[in-house]
Design a protein around this motif. Structure first.
Motif, PDB file in Angstrom:
ATOM      1  N   HIS A  24       0.797  -1.305   0.094  1.00 19.99           N
ATOM      2  CA  HIS A  24       0.021   0.127  -0.006  1.00 19.99           C
ATOM      3  C   HIS A  24       0.914   1.238  -0.098  1.00 19.99           C
ATOM      4  CE1 HIS A  24      -3.166   2.748   0.762  1.00 19.99           C
ATOM      5  NE2 HIS A  24      -2.980   2.959   1.905  1.00 19.99           N
ATOM      6  N   GLY A  25       1.932   1.108   0.799  1.00 19.04           N
ATOM      7  CA  GLY A  25       2.657   2.321   0.779  1.00 19.04           C
ATOM      8  C   GLY A  25       3.484   2.687  -0.593  1.00 19.04           C
ATOM      9  N   LEU A  26       3.951   1.517  -1.222  1.00 15.56           N
ATOM     10  CA  LEU A  26       4.579   1.633  -2.548  1.00 15.56           C
ATOM     11  C   LEU A  26       3.672   2.290  -3.414  1.00 15.56           C
ATOM     12  CD1 LEU A  26       6.558  -1.614  -2.843  1.00 15.56           C
ATOM     13  CD2 LEU A  26       7.373   0.690  -2.492  1.00 15.56           C
ATOM     14  N   ASP A  27       2.220   1.557  -3.315  1.00 12.80           N
ATOM     15  CA  ASP A  27       1.084   2.214  -4.167  1.00 12.80           C
ATOM     16  C   ASP A  27       0.824   3.800  -4.158  1.00 12.80           C
ATOM     17  OD1 ASP A  27       0.573  -0.332  -5.245  1.00 12.80           O
ATOM     18  OD2 ASP A  27      -1.034  -0.692  -3.989  1.00 12.80           O
ATOM     19  N   LEU A  28       0.957   4.054  -2.674  1.00 11.19           N
ATOM     20  CA  LEU A  28       0.911   5.675  -2.489  1.00 11.19           C
ATOM     21  C   LEU A  28       1.831   6.464  -3.135  1.00 11.19           C
ATOM     22  CD1 LEU A  28      -0.091   5.816   1.298  1.00 11.19           C
ATOM     23  CD2 LEU A  28      -1.776   5.845  -0.670  1.00 11.19           C
ATOM     24  N   VAL A  29       2.872   5.879  -3.107  1.00 16.84           N
ATOM     25  CA  VAL A  29       4.154   6.663  -3.853  1.00 16.84           C
ATOM     26  C   VAL A  29       3.791   6.658  -5.345  1.00 16.84           C
ATOM     27  CG1 VAL A  29       6.400   6.451  -4.485  1.00 16.84           C
ATOM     28  CG2 VAL A  29       5.707   6.039  -2.293  1.00 16.84           C
ATOM     29  N   ALA A  30       3.321   5.495  -5.975  1.00 12.37           N
ATOM     30  CA  ALA A  30       3.224   5.676  -7.395  1.00 12.37           C
ATOM     31  C   ALA A  30       2.053   6.516  -7.786  1.00 12.37           C
ATOM     32  CB  ALA A  30       2.806   3.973  -7.699  1.00 12.37           C
ATOM     33  N   GLU A  31       0.999   6.811  -6.718  1.00 14.05           N
ATOM     34  CA  GLU A  31       0.117   7.631  -7.008  1.00 14.05           C
ATOM     35  C   GLU A  31       0.372   9.329  -6.778  1.00 14.05           C
ATOM     36  OE1 GLU A  31      -3.041   6.323  -4.408  1.00 14.05           O
ATOM     37  OE2 GLU A  31      -3.302   4.611  -5.754  1.00 14.05           O
ATOM     38  N   GLY A  32       1.517   9.547  -6.183  1.00 13.92           N
ATOM     39  CA  GLY A  32       2.155  10.871  -6.025  1.00 13.92           C
ATOM     40  C   GLY A  32       2.624  11.226  -4.661  1.00 13.92           C
ATOM     41  N   ALA A  33       2.464  10.162  -3.682  1.00 15.35           N
ATOM     42  CA  ALA A  33       3.044  10.663  -2.408  1.00 15.35           C
ATOM     43  C   ALA A  33       4.504  11.026  -2.483  1.00 15.35           C
ATOM     44  CB  ALA A  33       2.716   9.439  -1.464  1.00 15.35           C
ATOM     45  N   ASP A  34       4.888  11.784  -1.944  1.00 11.36           N
ATOM     46  CA  ASP A  34       6.411  12.238  -1.745  1.00 11.36           C
ATOM     47  C   ASP A  34       7.198  11.608  -0.768  1.00 11.36           C
ATOM     48  OD1 ASP A  34       6.492  14.317  -3.885  1.00 11.36           O
ATOM     49  OD2 ASP A  34       5.027  15.208  -2.503  1.00 11.36           O
ATOM     50  N   LEU A  35       6.354  11.218   0.577  1.00  8.67           N
ATOM     51  CA  LEU A  35       6.836  10.404   1.551  1.00  8.67           C
ATOM     52  C   LEU A  35       5.597   9.790   2.233  1.00  8.67           C
ATOM     53  CD1 LEU A  35       7.382  13.063   4.540  1.00  8.67           C
ATOM     54  CD2 LEU A  35       6.417  13.652   2.380  1.00  8.67           C
TER      55      LEU A  35
END
Length: 304
Positions: free
Chosen positions: A47-58
């Motif tokens: 889920h954390g990696l998915d958030l990064v793929a969606e545009g999360a910076d951290l």
């Protein structure tokens, strides 16, 4: 100084040219927003990696719910939940924040690769927290906090919420500085929803300039919170469930970015990632007369 150059940067973290997006991974069974969905370590890391793929910076990893009335987990359980997720995300190159009130969890998370400590108590819940963070030289989020929310909305009475929150945050920042954390590694957070009613949260959002005047980068964590449910419900309606407040969260993210926030903390990343980029483009157009990437381009509407 315009909002883009004035939002500040945090030593030890990447420098973003816009409001950063902090995605949330709750490794808990009882979060108000998404309790239990990411409780398994493998699922939480994905889920954390998915958030990064969606545009999360951290990505902010937490193993203890801070919702009103939540019972604290013990130290061993929090460590069991958090450390493998922090290690897994950091090993993939993700900038990881650990959301904890325990110095031991902060220390082991930093050793596992976390880059930032996000303590909703601002170091008040555990006297060992400030020395641990100072010794590690890590950035630290100081949130406005008036105590644990067990038993309801603790000490949520204000005569002037903006002035009182600013004053209390200032005092806490001074204590953190005295404890050895460097000024360029301090982030402040108004603590929306913590010992605050909807009108308090809205007043703070309306006066983010007062919080930025504290002189430290500002984190705004409004995602899916009760005050958004109140706004969406109107005077007599029932508040929508937490997961139906993401459009309202993105609206707050755009407003916070425009007001110069360093970062916004959200559960659903994609809409907020778009919102902060639009806010940046509008600010760039205001200061330079031209939006990023606009040179030589004509939209379909302009070509008609």
């Amino acid at each position: 100084m315009n909002n883009l150059s004035g939002r500040g940067r945090v030593a030890g973290l990447p420098a973003w040219d816009r409001c950063a997006v902090m995605g949330v991974v709750n490794v808990t069974p009882d979060s108000f927003s998404d309790g239990g969905r990411w409780f398994d370590t493998t699922v939480a890391v994905k889920h954390g990696l998915d958030l990064v793929a969606e545009g999360a910076d951290l990505v902010d990893v937490g193993g203890e719910s801070t919702r009103p009335g939540a019972t604290r987990v013990d130290e061993a359980e929090e460590l069991r939940r958090v450390i493998p997720v922090v290690r897994g995300l950091a090993s993939e190159g993700v900038v990881v924040s650990v959301d904890t009130m325990r110095a031991s969890v902060a220390a082991q998370s930093l050793a596992a690769g976390a880059a930032l400590v996000n303590d909703v108590s601002g170091g008040l819940a555990d006297p060992a927290m400030i020395p641990v963070v100072a010794d590690a030289g890590a950035p630290f989020v100081v949130m406005h906090w008036r105590g644990f929310l067990q038993g309801g909305n603790v000490k949520g009475v204000y005569e002037d919420v903006v002035t009182e929150v600013v004053d209390e945050l200032h005092a806490r920042v001074e204590a953190v500085l005295a404890g050895g954390i460097a000024p360029d590694r301090i982030v402040v957070d108004p603590g929306l929803g913590f010992s605050k009613e909807a009108e308090h949260d809205l007043a703070l959002l309306a006066h983010l300039d007062r919080l930025r005047a504290l002189g430290h980068p500002l984190l705004v964590a409004a995602s899916r919170k009760r005050f958004l449910g109140r706004v969406l419900a109107g005077p007599e309606g029932a508040p929508p469930p937490a997961r139906e407040r993401d459009a309202a969260t993105a609206a707050v993210s755009a407003l916070a970015a425009h007001a110069g926030a360093w970062a916004v903390r959200v559960h659903e990343v994609r809409a907020t990632a778009d919102a902060v980029r639009v806010a940046r483009a509008v600010e760039e157009a205001r200061t330079t007369g031209r939006a990023p990437g606009a040179e030589g381009e004509r939209g379909a509407e302009g070509a008609r």
